[in-house]
Write an enzyme that holds these catalytic residues in place. Structure first.
Site, PDB file in Angstrom:
ATOM      1  N   GLU A 121      -7.793-103.608  44.269  1.00 23.68           N
ATOM      2  CA  GLU A 121      -8.532-102.915  45.255  1.00 23.68           C
ATOM      3  C   GLU A 121      -9.857-103.368  45.260  1.00 23.68           C
ATOM      4  O   GLU A 121     -10.590-103.604  44.314  1.00 23.68           O
ATOM      5  CB  GLU A 121      -8.838-101.088  44.802  1.00 23.68           C
ATOM      6  CG  GLU A 121      -7.495-100.414  45.081  1.00 23.68           C
ATOM      7  CD  GLU A 121      -7.969 -99.344  44.853  1.00 23.68           C
ATOM      8  OE1 GLU A 121      -7.223 -98.605  44.428  1.00 23.68           O
ATOM      9  OE2 GLU A 121      -8.789 -98.862  44.271  1.00 23.68           O
TER      10      GLU A 121
ATOM     11  N   CYS B  97     -17.445-102.894  46.728  1.00 22.49           N
ATOM     12  CA  CYS B  97     -17.330-102.847  45.258  1.00 22.49           C
ATOM     13  C   CYS B  97     -16.571-103.488  45.143  1.00 22.49           C
ATOM     14  O   CYS B  97     -15.176-103.204  45.098  1.00 22.49           O
ATOM     15  CB  CYS B  97     -16.920-100.891  45.179  1.00 22.49           C
ATOM     16  SG  CYS B  97     -16.582-101.138  43.356  1.00 22.49           S
TER      17      CYS B  97
ATOM     18  N   CYS C  54      -6.872-102.087  32.898  1.00 20.58           N
ATOM     19  CA  CYS C  54      -7.563-102.356  32.259  1.00 20.58           C
ATOM     20  C   CYS C  54      -7.249-101.526  30.822  1.00 20.58           C
ATOM     21  O   CYS C  54      -6.518-101.017  31.183  1.00 20.58           O
ATOM     22  CB  CYS C  54      -8.946-101.364  33.221  1.00 20.58           C
ATOM     23  SG  CYS C  54     -10.391-100.894  31.859  1.00 20.58           S
TER      24      CYS C  54
ATOM     25  N   CYS D 101     -10.268 -95.030  29.187  1.00 22.95           N
ATOM     26  CA  CYS D 101     -10.735 -94.027  29.435  1.00 22.95           C
ATOM     27  C   CYS D 101     -10.098 -93.227  30.162  1.00 22.95           C
ATOM     28  O   CYS D 101      -9.620 -93.385  31.322  1.00 22.95           O
ATOM     29  CB  CYS D 101     -12.192 -94.590  30.896  1.00 22.95           C
ATOM     30  SG  CYS D 101     -13.074 -95.790  29.653  1.00 22.95           S
TER      31      CYS D 101
ATOM     32  N   CYS E  55      -9.443 -92.087  33.931  1.00 22.19           N
ATOM     33  CA  CYS E  55      -9.714 -93.530  34.855  1.00 22.19           C
ATOM     34  C   CYS E  55      -8.389 -93.706  35.284  1.00 22.19           C
ATOM     35  O   CYS E  55      -7.376 -93.797  34.743  1.00 22.19           O
ATOM     36  CB  CYS E  55     -10.764 -94.442  34.376  1.00 22.19           C
ATOM     37  SG  CYS E  55     -10.202 -95.855  35.460  1.00 22.19           S
TER      38      CYS E  55
ATOM     39  N   CYS F  92     -11.500 -94.122  41.577  1.00 22.56           N
ATOM     40  CA  CYS F  92     -11.377 -95.553  40.944  1.00 22.56           C
ATOM     41  C   CYS F  92      -9.824 -95.635  40.806  1.00 22.56           C
ATOM     42  O   CYS F  92      -9.021 -95.086  39.952  1.00 22.56           O
ATOM     43  CB  CYS F  92     -11.675 -95.575  39.624  1.00 22.56           C
ATOM     44  SG  CYS F  92     -13.243 -95.198  40.001  1.00 22.56           S
TER      45      CYS F  92
END
Ligand code: SAH
Length: 348
Positions: A95, A108, A115, A119, A122, A338
């Protein structure tokens, strides 16, 4: 990509020149190629019409150019924020978000597919890390958005999917190329790198002497609270993190931004605002707190703080002379949080 072929889009100018020598060519061909790729948006060897045919044949045999393909895009009716979903050569989806401001067009970008920081709030990390992105794949995100809108990108934030300091070399390569005078020549001061706080990476970045802005995803004013949502807090204490921020400030003079996503009943209590202020107010660096009412993620059970609590939190920080703003949410109507567009498309 193809075994043993050289990824030219990811190479800095000197490295392309070295590649020319290795191919028995003149060094200046490296400059021509760099300009085609990074200034003139030409992503095929055949399109580079000042290169001799024999060189093009060699390039086709021994090298490749990163390609990315637009899968879908969504534009917010409210504010023109556009979210792009791209597909990479191996089918990975990433993205990229365009935000339009009075001062320019900001992109961005993602630095990894997925990832591994985990977290809890997220969406990007829900399926773990797929792979690192290459420098070329980061650059192509910016170039693709630029050509989609027909306008120059003036600002870049490394705040999309992924942890930039977990893909250190490729990210620094990206910064060097996007700011190169023979490329897009973006100002380093118009680039912001956001990290969940990889302390070693921050110290290393301080040594690069870049003028980029550093944003730290803090989200808590004490270690115990931070550990509840951010696994990285088990590895590095806030104290070590702030020492690294100080090193970054000492070497660059750049103000540090702290991101604090407010989750109702978790980290938005006035006592937590006071703790945060006390943590930051007498530091040897200039800083700024960005309060972000957290974006809801369907897979997760937490709620955004209400507006009244956000304002109270901000006022406590301001009272203690800690510079603070509440981030304006853009693109709330388009899977803005996100990693959500990627996640939703992968589910389909
Ligand atoms: N890994 C880097 C950059 C990507 S995340 C980092 O952690 O900073 C970019 C920012 O979005 C981080 O501040 C992250 O904590 C925040 N974020 C993640 N999920 C969010 C959500 N649901 N709502 C609001 N901000 C979120």
């Amino acid at each position: 990509m193809s075994n043993n072929k050289t990824d030219i889009m990811s190479l800095e100018l000197n490295a392309i020149a070295d590649e020319m020598i290795a191919l028995n060519e003149k060094k200046f061909r490296g400059i021509q190629i760099f300009e085609w790729l990074h200034q003139k948006d030409c992503f095929t060897w055949k399109g580079m019409n000042n290169l001799p045919k024999a060189l093009i044949a060699k390039l086709e045999e021994y090298t490749y150019l990163t390609q990315i393909q637009l899968v879908t895009k969504q534009t917010s009716d409210h504010d023109g924020t556009t979210k792009f979903l791209f597909k990479l050569h191996d089918g990975q989806m990433i993205e990229t978000v365009l935000m339009r401001y009075d001062y320019g067009n900001s992109v961005c970008i993602s630095t990894q597919a997925g990832c591994r920081m985990g977290c809890t709030f997220c969406a990007s990390g829900l399926n773990g890390l797929e792979r690192n992105l290459t420098t070329g794949e980061m650059l192509r995100q910016v170039y693709a958005v630029e050509s989609a809108i027909g306008k120059r990108i003036t600002h870049v934030v490394l705040m999309g999917t992924g942890e930039p300091l977990d893909n250190y070399e490729a990210v620094v390569g990206f910064i060097k190329i996007i700011t190169h005078e023979k490329g897009k020549n973006l100002s380093q001061r118009h680039i912001t790198l956001s990290t969940c706080g990889l302390v070693d990476g921050i110290h290393r970045l301080a040594g690069e002497k870049l003028q980029i802005n550093l944003a730290i995803s803090l989200h808590a004013g004490d270690d115990e609270l931070r550990k509840q949502t951010m696994p990285i807090a088990k590895k590095y204490s806030i104290d070590d993190l702030l020492t690294a921020c100080e090193a970054y400030f000492t070497s660059t003079g750049r103000r540090i931004t702290f991101e604090y996503a407010l989750i109702a009943g978790h980290n938005d209590h006035p006592s937590q605002a006071r703790a945060l202020a006390d943590l930051l107010r007498f530091r040897k660096f200039k800083c700024h707190v960005n309060l972000i009412p957290i974006n809801n993620v369907v897979e997760k059970s937490f709620a955004k703080s209400n507006q009244k609590d956000v304002i109270r939190f901000r006022d406590i920080l301001l009272d203690k002379k800690v510079e603070t703003t509440i981030r304006r949410s853009l693109g709330t109507d388009i899977d803005a949080a996100c990693g959500q567009l990627r996640l939703n498309t992968m589910k389909e």
